[in-house]
Write a protein that holds these residues in place. Structure first.
Motif, PDB file in Angstrom:
ATOM      1  N   ARG A   1     -78.144 -75.249  -3.113  1.00 37.02           N
ATOM      2  CA  ARG A   1     -78.156 -76.664  -3.462  1.00 37.02           C
ATOM      3  C   ARG A   1     -77.622 -76.797  -4.895  1.00 37.02           C
ATOM      4  N   GLY A   2     -76.595 -77.618  -5.077  1.00 36.73           N
ATOM      5  CA  GLY A   2     -76.023 -77.821  -6.398  1.00 36.73           C
ATOM      6  C   GLY A   2     -76.965 -78.566  -7.317  1.00 36.73           C
ATOM      7  N   LEU A   3     -76.603 -78.643  -8.587  1.00 41.28           N
ATOM      8  CA  LEU A   3     -77.445 -79.335  -9.555  1.00 41.28           C
ATOM      9  C   LEU A   3     -77.542 -80.819  -9.248  1.00 41.28           C
ATOM     10  N   ASP A   4     -76.587 -81.324  -8.473  1.00 40.99           N
ATOM     11  CA  ASP A   4     -76.645 -82.734  -8.061  1.00 40.99           C
ATOM     12  C   ASP A   4     -77.413 -82.934  -6.771  1.00 40.99           C
ATOM     13  N   GLY A   5     -77.961 -81.851  -6.207  1.00 40.55           N
ATOM     14  CA  GLY A   5     -78.768 -81.945  -4.997  1.00 40.55           C
ATOM     15  C   GLY A   5     -78.009 -81.763  -3.707  1.00 40.55           C
ATOM     16  N   ARG A   6     -76.692 -81.727  -3.756  1.00 34.53           N
ATOM     17  CA  ARG A   6     -75.923 -81.543  -2.527  1.00 34.53           C
ATOM     18  C   ARG A   6     -76.012 -80.111  -2.039  1.00 34.53           C
ATOM     19  N   GLU A   7     -76.138 -79.931  -0.734  1.00 34.04           N
ATOM     20  CA  GLU A   7     -76.322 -78.605  -0.162  1.00 34.04           C
ATOM     21  C   GLU A   7     -74.990 -78.072   0.364  1.00 34.04           C
ATOM     22  N   ALA A   8     -74.790 -76.774   0.228  1.00 34.02           N
ATOM     23  CA  ALA A   8     -73.580 -76.119   0.710  1.00 34.02           C
ATOM     24  C   ALA A   8     -73.950 -74.717   1.167  1.00 34.02           C
ATOM     25  N   GLY A   9     -73.019 -74.051   1.799  1.00 34.95           N
ATOM     26  CA  GLY A   9     -73.275 -72.701   2.285  1.00 34.95           C
ATOM     27  C   GLY A   9     -72.119 -71.767   1.978  1.00 34.95           C
ATOM     28  N   LEU A  10     -72.465 -70.495   1.777  1.00 39.82           N
ATOM     29  CA  LEU A  10     -71.456 -69.459   1.588  1.00 39.82           C
ATOM     30  C   LEU A  10     -71.407 -68.606   2.844  1.00 39.82           C
ATOM     31  N   SER A  11     -70.208 -68.389   3.348  1.00 41.34           N
ATOM     32  CA  SER A  11     -70.048 -67.586   4.548  1.00 41.34           C
ATOM     33  C   SER A  11     -69.714 -66.149   4.188  1.00 41.34           C
ATOM     34  N   LEU A  12     -69.778 -65.290   5.179  1.00 38.20           N
ATOM     35  CA  LEU A  12     -69.356 -63.913   4.995  1.00 38.20           C
ATOM     36  C   LEU A  12     -67.883 -63.865   4.587  1.00 38.20           C
ATOM     37  N   ALA A  13     -67.075 -64.768   5.128  1.00 39.65           N
ATOM     38  CA  ALA A  13     -65.652 -64.817   4.772  1.00 39.65           C
ATOM     39  C   ALA A  13     -65.472 -65.151   3.298  1.00 39.65           C
ATOM     40  N   ASP A  14     -66.313 -66.063   2.775  1.00 40.19           N
ATOM     41  CA  ASP A  14     -66.223 -66.422   1.351  1.00 40.19           C
ATOM     42  C   ASP A  14     -66.474 -65.203   0.470  1.00 40.19           C
ATOM     43  N   VAL A  15     -67.498 -64.445   0.820  1.00 37.85           N
ATOM     44  CA  VAL A  15     -67.848 -63.268   0.016  1.00 37.85           C
ATOM     45  C   VAL A  15     -66.791 -62.183   0.180  1.00 37.85           C
ATOM     46  N   TYR A  16     -66.350 -61.968   1.411  1.00 36.72           N
ATOM     47  CA  TYR A  16     -65.381 -60.905   1.698  1.00 36.72           C
ATOM     48  C   TYR A  16     -64.081 -61.136   0.932  1.00 36.72           C
ATOM     49  N   ALA A  17     -63.638 -62.387   0.867  1.00 39.71           N
ATOM     50  CA  ALA A  17     -62.357 -62.696   0.218  1.00 39.71           C
ATOM     51  C   ALA A  17     -62.373 -62.415  -1.275  1.00 39.71           C
ATOM     52  N   ARG A  18     -63.562 -62.299  -1.862  1.00 40.34           N
ATOM     53  CA  ARG A  18     -63.670 -62.117  -3.305  1.00 40.34           C
ATOM     54  C   ARG A  18     -63.843 -60.655  -3.698  1.00 40.34           C
ATOM     55  N   GLN A  19     -63.656 -59.733  -2.766  1.00 42.41           N
ATOM     56  CA  GLN A  19     -63.901 -58.327  -3.042  1.00 42.41           C
ATOM     57  C   GLN A  19     -62.601 -57.551  -3.271  1.00 42.41           C
ATOM     58  N   ASN A  20     -62.704 -56.505  -4.088  1.00 40.94           N
ATOM     59  CA  ASN A  20     -61.630 -55.521  -4.136  1.00 40.94           C
ATOM     60  C   ASN A  20     -61.917 -54.487  -3.049  1.00 40.94           C
ATOM     61  N   VAL A  21     -61.130 -53.417  -3.022  1.00 35.45           N
ATOM     62  CA  VAL A  21     -61.272 -52.486  -1.909  1.00 35.45           C
ATOM     63  C   VAL A  21     -62.644 -51.815  -1.907  1.00 35.45           C
ATOM     64  N   GLN A  22     -63.225 -51.559  -3.091  1.00 30.11           N
ATOM     65  CA  GLN A  22     -64.558 -50.948  -3.116  1.00 30.11           C
ATOM     66  C   GLN A  22     -65.600 -51.876  -2.525  1.00 30.11           C
ATOM     67  N   GLY A  23     -65.487 -53.184  -2.842  1.00 32.05           N
ATOM     68  CA  GLY A  23     -66.429 -54.142  -2.285  1.00 32.05           C
ATOM     69  C   GLY A  23     -66.281 -54.286  -0.784  1.00 32.05           C
ATOM     70  N   ARG A  24     -65.030 -54.319  -0.302  1.00 25.32           N
ATOM     71  CA  ARG A  24     -64.814 -54.436   1.140  1.00 25.32           C
ATOM     72  C   ARG A  24     -65.346 -53.204   1.862  1.00 25.32           C
ATOM     73  N   LEU A  25     -65.123 -52.037   1.252  1.00 29.39           N
ATOM     74  CA  LEU A  25     -65.641 -50.802   1.842  1.00 29.39           C
ATOM     75  C   LEU A  25     -67.162 -50.870   1.960  1.00 29.39           C
ATOM     76  N   THR A  26     -67.829 -51.377   0.924  1.00 27.98           N
ATOM     77  CA  THR A  26     -69.292 -51.485   0.955  1.00 27.98           C
ATOM     78  C   THR A  26     -69.743 -52.456   2.039  1.00 27.98           C
ATOM     79  N   LEU A  27     -69.020 -53.559   2.200  1.00 29.33           N
ATOM     80  CA  LEU A  27     -69.370 -54.510   3.255  1.00 29.33           C
ATOM     81  C   LEU A  27     -69.187 -53.899   4.634  1.00 29.33           C
ATOM     82  N   HIS A  28     -68.113 -53.130   4.820  1.00 30.39           N
ATOM     83  CA  HIS A  28     -67.888 -52.503   6.125  1.00 30.39           C
ATOM     84  C   HIS A  28     -68.917 -51.423   6.431  1.00 30.39           C
TER      85      HIS A  28
END
Length: 430
Positions: free
Chosen positions: A151-178
């Motif tokens: 929930r943002g500071l303004d009270g609006r709710e949002a969600g983070l998906s696995l795709a959001d997190v995956y897209a922000r990784q380098n190869v070490q992060g992707r390897l850890t997710l896999h």
């Protein structure tokens, strides 16, 4: 304050608040800059980035993208860092009150993804992969799997998906997710929430347009840096560069000869040395002898006669003059690598780790230098590389100046126009 327009770059608005944030960040970094100088930098980065995107592929601009962070991710992380630095105290206060020390006020209870859900998207962790990436089907599943609601500071709710997190990784992060590491996934999701809160708060302070312009400018910098790297500008001289290598292969023998004549001192080398050594049976003995050596080497001969196992021990370890050879053994290479008039550190004979080995301590008393032959492979390679790097750097500099001249800048703020550099001032009048 009000985010009034300061200028337009090829029709795109540049606001006062975005420039002010860049100015404040530069000042924090010890690089005081005027509004005109900051604007000139924004203009240059925009021009270079546009050219890069239009004329080169992402693979050419970011050849390490398959292992490194995507340029958009790098720019976004730099945006968050800039905002944290510029707004440090008010931002920390706002987040401490609004989000809580552990984000407890903004994180919404979300069922953690199960191992089965992660396996369905990311595959079997035991599977050997040549590349860690999601295909189209896995990408759709990753987008549908929400791993953290907030929930943002303004009270609006949002969600983070696995795709959001995956897209922000380098190869070490992707390897850890896999590897289906759910703890890592949730930690990365919460780190992303913290960054989004910083950006959301900054929008209330500087305005949506200013934050969007900052993100654009930082992404422009990534593309501009990619373009410079494509031309070999700022690259490690030991790294291979396709553009520079192409120029190097086109260098003629006449150009190499001219370069050698003009830069002969760059090709100086040690031709022969006069040296001494002490050979002992093991590391303990080597360290014991090294500790007894005087800095000026005045007792080197005495210690060699007392401790060395080499046939020349009775002569104080004297090796006499050693000349450089095209194919030298390891010991000769060791001698030529030593600085003159200094006791070398103990070095183990390069044999198998479990094999008995001697240890050597070398001291070079005299060096005689000369030059690599003009027709040697070393001269051909180094001269051609230097000629190619200069040509590449010159080409990039000419491209940068041309793009700056061609970029249309219209100033809305007369104060910035009045203090602009001559190049920017000329552009402002167009």
């Amino acid at each position: 304050g009000a985010d009034a327009p300061v200028a337009e770059v090829d029709g795109e608005r540049i606001g006062r608040n975005g420039l002010a944030l860049l100015q404040r960040y530069a000042a924090l970094d010890g690089r005081a800059a005027s509004s005109a100088a900051v604007l000139a930098e924004v203009v240059e980065q925009r021009a270079l980035a546009r050219y890069a995107a239009a004329h080169l592929s992402r693979e050419q601009l970011f050849p390490d993208a398959h292992v490194a962070f995507a340029p958009e991710v790098a720019a976004d992380d730099k945006l968050t860092g800039l905002l944290r630095a510029v707004y440090r105290e008010p931002l920390e206060t706002a987040l401490r009150v609004g989000a809580g020390a552990e984000l407890q006020n903004v994180l919404v209870a979300t069922p953690p993804p199960t191992a089965a859900q992660l396996r369905e998207v990311l595959g079997d962790p035991a599977q050997v992969r040549l590349d860690y990436a999601l295909d189209a089907a896995a990408q759709r599943k990753a987008q549908a799997l929400v791993v953290q609601r907030w929930r943002g500071l303004d009270g609006r709710e949002a969600g983070l998906s696995l795709a959001d997190v995956y897209a922000r990784q380098n190869v070490q992060g992707r390897l850890t997710l896999h590897r289906l590491d759910a703890d890592f996934l949730l930690a990365e999701a919460r780190r992303r929430v913290a960054a989004l809160l910083v950006q959301d708060w900054a929008r209330t302070a500087a305005g949506d347009a200013a934050i969007a312009e900052l993100r654009r400018n930082l992404l422009d910098r990534e593309y501009a840096q990619g373009l410079a790297s494509h031309y070999g500008v700022g690259a490690d001289p030991h790294d291979s560069n396709a553009y520079v290598d192409g120029l190097r292969r086109a260098v003629t023998p006449a150009q190499v000869a001219a370069w050698y004549a003009a830069h002969r001192e760059q090709f100086r080398r040690v031709e022969r040395v006069k040296a001494r050594h002490i050979r002992v049976a093991d590391e303990a003995a080597a360290q014991q002898v090294a500790a007894q050596l005087r800095k000026d080497g005045s007792n080197f001969a005495a210690l060699a006669r007392r401790h060395s196992l080499a046939p020349d021990a009775t002569g104080g370890g004297e090796l006499g003059w050693l000349a450089r050879r095209a194919e030298a053994d390891w010991f000769t290479e060791l001698v030529f690598a030593q600085p003159v008039r200094r006791n070398g550190v103990p070095v183990r004979e390069p044999v198998a780790a479990d094999a008995p080995a001697h240890w050597e301590i070398v001291r070079v008393d005299v060096q005689q230098t000369g030059y690599f032959p003009a027709d040697s492979e070393t001269v051909r390679y180094l001269a051609a590389r230097a000629i190619a790097e200069q040509a590449a750097s010159r080409t990039f500099a000419e491209l940068r100046e041309r793009l700056k001249r061609e970029t249309v800048v219209r100033h809305a703020d007369a104060r910035i126009a009045a203090t602009a550099s001559p190049a920017v001032a000329r552009e402002a009048q167009r």
